[in-house]
Write a protein that holds these residues in place. Structure first.
Motif, short mmCIF file in Angstrom:
data_model
loop_
_atom_site.label_atom_id
_atom_site.label_comp_id
_atom_site.label_asym_id
_atom_site.label_seq_id
_atom_site.Cartn_x
_atom_site.Cartn_y
_atom_site.Cartn_z
N HIS A 13 -12.79 -69.99 57.90
CA HIS A 13 -12.03 -70.58 59.01
C HIS A 13 -10.86 -69.68 59.35
O HIS A 13 -10.56 -69.45 60.53
CB HIS A 13 -11.54 -72.00 58.64
CG HIS A 13 -10.88 -72.70 59.79
ND1 HIS A 13 -10.19 -73.88 59.64
CD2 HIS A 13 -10.78 -72.40 61.11
CE1 HIS A 13 -9.71 -74.27 60.82
NE2 HIS A 13 -10.06 -73.38 61.72
N ALA A 14 -10.20 -69.11 58.33
CA ALA A 14 -9.07 -68.20 58.58
C ALA A 14 -9.54 -66.94 59.31
O ALA A 14 -8.88 -66.47 60.25
CB ALA A 14 -8.38 -67.84 57.26
N PHE A 15 -10.68 -66.39 58.92
CA PHE A 15 -11.24 -65.23 59.63
C PHE A 15 -11.52 -65.59 61.10
O PHE A 15 -11.16 -64.83 62.01
CB PHE A 15 -12.55 -64.76 58.98
CG PHE A 15 -12.36 -63.74 57.89
CD1 PHE A 15 -11.65 -62.57 58.12
CD2 PHE A 15 -12.91 -63.94 56.63
CE1 PHE A 15 -11.47 -61.62 57.12
CE2 PHE A 15 -12.73 -62.99 55.62
CZ PHE A 15 -12.02 -61.85 55.87
N ALA A 16 -12.18 -66.72 61.30
CA ALA A 16 -12.54 -67.14 62.66
C ALA A 16 -11.28 -67.36 63.50
O ALA A 16 -11.21 -66.95 64.67
CB ALA A 16 -13.38 -68.42 62.61
N TRP A 17 -10.27 -68.00 62.90
CA TRP A 17 -9.00 -68.28 63.58
C TRP A 17 -8.35 -66.97 64.03
O TRP A 17 -7.86 -66.86 65.15
CB TRP A 17 -8.10 -69.04 62.60
CG TRP A 17 -6.67 -69.22 62.98
CD1 TRP A 17 -6.16 -70.19 63.79
CD2 TRP A 17 -5.55 -68.45 62.51
NE1 TRP A 17 -4.79 -70.05 63.88
CE2 TRP A 17 -4.39 -69.00 63.10
CE3 TRP A 17 -5.41 -67.34 61.66
CZ2 TRP A 17 -3.12 -68.47 62.87
CZ3 TRP A 17 -4.15 -66.83 61.43
CH2 TRP A 17 -3.02 -67.40 62.03
N LYS A 18 -8.37 -65.96 63.16
CA LYS A 18 -7.75 -64.67 63.48
C LYS A 18 -8.57 -63.91 64.53
O LYS A 18 -8.02 -63.32 65.46
CB LYS A 18 -7.61 -63.84 62.20
CG LYS A 18 -6.69 -62.65 62.33
CD LYS A 18 -5.26 -63.08 62.38
CE LYS A 18 -4.33 -61.95 62.72
NZ LYS A 18 -2.98 -62.43 63.01
N LEU A 19 -9.89 -63.90 64.36
CA LEU A 19 -10.75 -63.18 65.30
C LEU A 19 -10.70 -63.81 66.69
O LEU A 19 -10.72 -63.11 67.70
CB LEU A 19 -12.20 -63.17 64.78
CG LEU A 19 -12.44 -62.30 63.55
CD1 LEU A 19 -13.78 -62.64 62.91
CD2 LEU A 19 -12.39 -60.82 63.90
N ALA A 20 -10.61 -65.15 66.74
CA ALA A 20 -10.59 -65.86 68.02
C ALA A 20 -9.35 -65.52 68.85
O ALA A 20 -9.34 -65.67 70.07
CB ALA A 20 -10.68 -67.36 67.79
N LYS A 21 -8.31 -65.04 68.18
CA LYS A 21 -7.06 -64.67 68.88
C LYS A 21 -7.19 -63.33 69.62
O LYS A 21 -6.36 -63.00 70.45
CB LYS A 21 -5.91 -64.57 67.87
CG LYS A 21 -5.45 -65.91 67.31
CD LYS A 21 -4.27 -65.69 66.36
CE LYS A 21 -3.76 -66.97 65.75
NZ LYS A 21 -3.35 -67.98 66.71
N SER A 22 -8.22 -62.57 69.28
CA SER A 22 -8.37 -61.24 69.87
C SER A 22 -9.02 -61.33 71.24
O SER A 22 -10.04 -62.01 71.41
CB SER A 22 -9.24 -60.36 68.96
OG SER A 22 -9.57 -59.16 69.64
N ASN A 23 -8.45 -60.61 72.22
CA ASN A 23 -9.09 -60.62 73.54
C ASN A 23 -10.35 -59.74 73.55
O ASN A 23 -11.04 -59.65 74.55
CB ASN A 23 -8.10 -60.21 74.65
CG ASN A 23 -7.48 -58.85 74.39
OD1 ASN A 23 -7.99 -58.07 73.57
ND2 ASN A 23 -6.39 -58.55 75.06
#
Length: 423
Positions: A13-23
């Motif tokens: 979930h932490a990986f997804a949360w961080k990756l989702a922030k990237s444009n």
């Protein structure tokens, strides 16, 4: 990029949360994911070691990058599976190839690697059921406490630390002869006990160069004051207050550099995270273990402190241009406290409704053993949720996490109230 994260825990979930922030992240998939990833990505109902199903999903969704969360698929050779498949070979995989994943897949392999490359670690010997009597004799040469480690993967529970010699002998027999940890304990490594304070160091490598991420310290035991049974982790703090610059330099020079150089010398192909479990003995670091992926719950405090775009970092790792990336770190501290099911790490019930999530505003709730069912978030595992907060000091961050936990509830919810107590 279209990105697939493999795994279902708080780390993923932490990986997804961080990756989702990237444009630069166009579409994000998590397999199998949980209720937290479901809110920010598309969950795919696929097991992390079902390589054929993963292949089908990668091709269907035109995935460019696969981030492997847990150790099992790495030890089973998922990276190699991609490399030898004509349709998959151009998909970037973050995680080492199978030969290098043995650093976590076998405690004996890891110890031999450390000795070969002069990396400081505890003295040890390994035993099988065929020489269990030699194991008893070796235990008699050591001073208590006695450290017994199942050689293979035992989901973080294969390490026993015992004070009584007879109990250590009985447990050695239980592991080797009675297969207490199944396949994982067909071989057992016995180590000298190192007395000190533990911390974790996280390294990114593209196989040529490396970058060091912030340090973290996790709390493994279920009970306050580090008592009771070992768990997958009950909380974590980053940065580690006792890790001075002088000590960090020692870690880099005595452990990180020889590890990365050792991988190159031994021709162990490695693109991914190296998690180095360390202990500070006096003023010197010694390696307890290697993991070939990020730790959990340390990921939930390390990634929130990373300011650099994670997609850029992963792309540089895949292209072997990591040396060109400047990794920026948030100066604030981050802490996380794990909410667990009552009874964990032993028997516990699932399916308990989690309430109050909408009231958590000062912290990030990383879902772990939680899924959506009939529109509600319910427990599905032992470690249910990691509550992460920022603060100018780790004490301030911990206080925020506990204030957020007061707003949450599920039946028999349990957590440690002393994360950071020893700092």
């Amino acid at each position: 990029m279209n990105i697939l994260v493999l795994g279902s825990g708080g780390r993923e979930h932490a990986f997804a949360w961080k990756l989702a922030k990237s444009n630069r992240c166009k579409a994000l998939f998590v397999a199998p994911g949980n209720s937290g990833t479901n809110a920010i990505a598309t969950n795919l109902n696929i097991g992390v070691t079902d390589f054929e199903a993963i292949k089908a999903a990668v091709l269907e969704h035109q995935v460019d990058l696969v981030v492997v969360g847990p150790e099992d698929p790495l030890v089973q050779g998922i990276h190699d599976f991609f490399l030898v498949d004509e349709a998959l070979k151009n998909v970037a995989v973050i995680g080492p190839q199978q030969a290098a994943a043995e650093l976590e897949g076998s405690k004996e392999f890891a110890k031999e690697f450390m000795v070969r490359h002069n990396i400081p670690t505890a003295a040890y010997e390994s035993f099988t059921k065929n020489n269990v009597d030699d194991g008893y004799k070796f235990l008699e040469t050591l001073k208590p406490p006695y450290v017994l480690k199942a050689d293979g993967l035992a989901a973080g529970k294969g390490v026993l630390i015992l004070n009584d010699l007879q109990e250590a002998k009985d447990e050695l027999k239980s592991m080797l002869v009675d297969a207490k940890f199944g396949e994982a304990s067909t071989k057992v490594v016995i180590e000298e006990f190192l007395d000190g304070i533990e911390l974790s160091c996280f390294v990114l490598t593209d196989g040529k160069d490396y970058k060091i991420l912030p340090t973290a310290k996790d709390y493994k035991r279920i009970g306050e004051g580090d008592t009771g049974l070992n768990t997958g982790g009950m909380g974590a703090v980053s940065p580690v207050p006792f890790a001075t610059q002088e000590f960090l330099d020692k870690i880099e020079n005595q452990v990180v550099k020889p590890t990365v150089e050792g991988l190159k010398k031994d021709k162990l192909p490695y693109v991914g995270f190296i998690f180095i479990g360390l202990i500070k003995v006096g003023d010197n670091p010694k390696v307890i273990e290697y993991n070939v992926r990020m730790g959990d719950p340390e990921t939930e405090v390390v990634l929130p402190r990373l300011k650099t775009d994670l997609v850029d970092i992963f792309e540089a790792m895949a292209n072997q241009t990591l040396s060109k990336v400047n990794i920026e770190i948030d100066e604030r501290a981050a802490t996380t406290v794990m909410l667990v099911s009552g009874g964990y790490p032993e028997a516990y019930e699932k399916g308990k409704e989690i309430s109050g999530l909408e009231n958590v505003t000062d912290s990030i709730a990383f879902h772990a053993g939680a899924i959506e069912k009939d529109g509600k978030v319910v427990t599905s595992g032992g470690r249910v949720m990691a509550i992460t907060s920022y603060g100018n000091t780790y004490n301030e961050a911990i206080k925020k996490s506990y204030q957020s936990i007061d707003k949450l509830h599920f039946d028999k919810m349990n957590y440690r109230k002393d994360i950071g107590f020893d700092l």
